[in-house]
Design a protein around this motif. Structure first.
Motif, short mmCIF file in Angstrom:
data_model
loop_
_atom_site.label_atom_id
_atom_site.label_comp_id
_atom_site.label_asym_id
_atom_site.label_seq_id
_atom_site.Cartn_x
_atom_site.Cartn_y
_atom_site.Cartn_z
N SER A 2 69.44 29.21 115.24
CA SER A 2 68.74 28.17 115.88
C SER A 2 68.59 28.32 117.51
O SER A 2 69.23 28.99 117.89
N TYR A 3 67.56 27.81 117.77
CA TYR A 3 66.99 27.87 119.32
C TYR A 3 66.77 26.46 119.61
O TYR A 3 66.23 25.77 118.97
N LYS A 4 67.17 26.31 121.13
CA LYS A 4 66.61 25.16 121.56
C LYS A 4 66.00 25.53 122.88
O LYS A 4 66.64 26.17 123.77
N LEU A 6 65.28 24.55 126.95
CA LEU A 6 65.85 24.11 127.79
C LEU A 6 64.81 23.69 128.94
O LEU A 6 64.29 25.09 129.35
N TRP A 10 68.06 20.68 133.90
CA TRP A 10 68.90 21.10 132.61
C TRP A 10 70.63 20.71 133.03
O TRP A 10 71.00 21.48 132.13
N GLU A 13 72.49 19.38 130.16
CA GLU A 13 72.62 20.30 128.84
C GLU A 13 73.48 21.33 129.15
O GLU A 13 74.39 21.67 128.38
N VAL A 123 66.49 29.28 126.95
CA VAL A 123 66.50 29.02 125.63
C VAL A 123 68.11 29.13 125.22
O VAL A 123 68.83 29.99 125.67
N ASP A 126 72.35 30.10 119.27
CA ASP A 126 73.70 29.82 118.65
C ASP A 126 73.96 30.70 117.46
O ASP A 126 74.52 30.40 116.46
#
Length: 135
Positions: A2-4, A6, A10, A13, A123, A126
């Motif tokens: 998965s990617y998130k 940012l 930030w 996070e 980005v 994980d």
């Protein structure tokens, strides 16, 4: 995998991800300042058991211009037991890898500006295979 994405600011996070470090933190950031290291240090819970590998750009120009603070590198040694610092001329990559499990690729340096003030983008990944390749 998965990617998130940012987005700025930030810092929260960054703190959340860095606080998950249990063994190793691998970072590259051409610019570093004491405020950035303190944000990092405050986030890590078990400082004595973490191995820190840090790549930066220790050119005279960066130091004279105040965009890389040697005091920040001394602060890393002060806050953590196991620290390895390297310098790579022309380094531009900003990468933060946590325990070979989580990675952040970003435009943000390890500075207050990079974590709080500037408009940055990154980005979070994980995927262990991709993290291994990045490292």
């Amino acid at each position: 995998m998965s990617y998130k994405l940012l987005l700025s600011p930030w810092k929260n996070e960054f703190i959340d991800v860095i606080s998950k470090t249990r063994e190793e933190l691998f970072m590259s950031s051409p610019f570093i300042n004491v405020e950035g290291v303190r944000i990092l240090s405050d986030a890590v819970q078990t400082k004595s058991s973490i191995e820190i590998s840090f790549i930066t750009n220790l050119t005279t120009q960066n130091i004279v211009n105040g965009i890389t603070e040697p005091a920040a590198l001394l602060e890393l040694y002060k806050q953590f037991t196991n620290v390895k610092i390297s310098s790579l001329g022309r380094l531009h990559a900003k990468v933060y890898l946590i325990d070979n499990k989580i990675g952040i690729i970003t435009s943000a340096n390890l500075t207050r500006g990079g974590l709080v003030n500037n408009f940055e983008y990154g980005v979070l990944i994980d995927d262990k295979d991709i993290i291994s390749t990045i490292k």
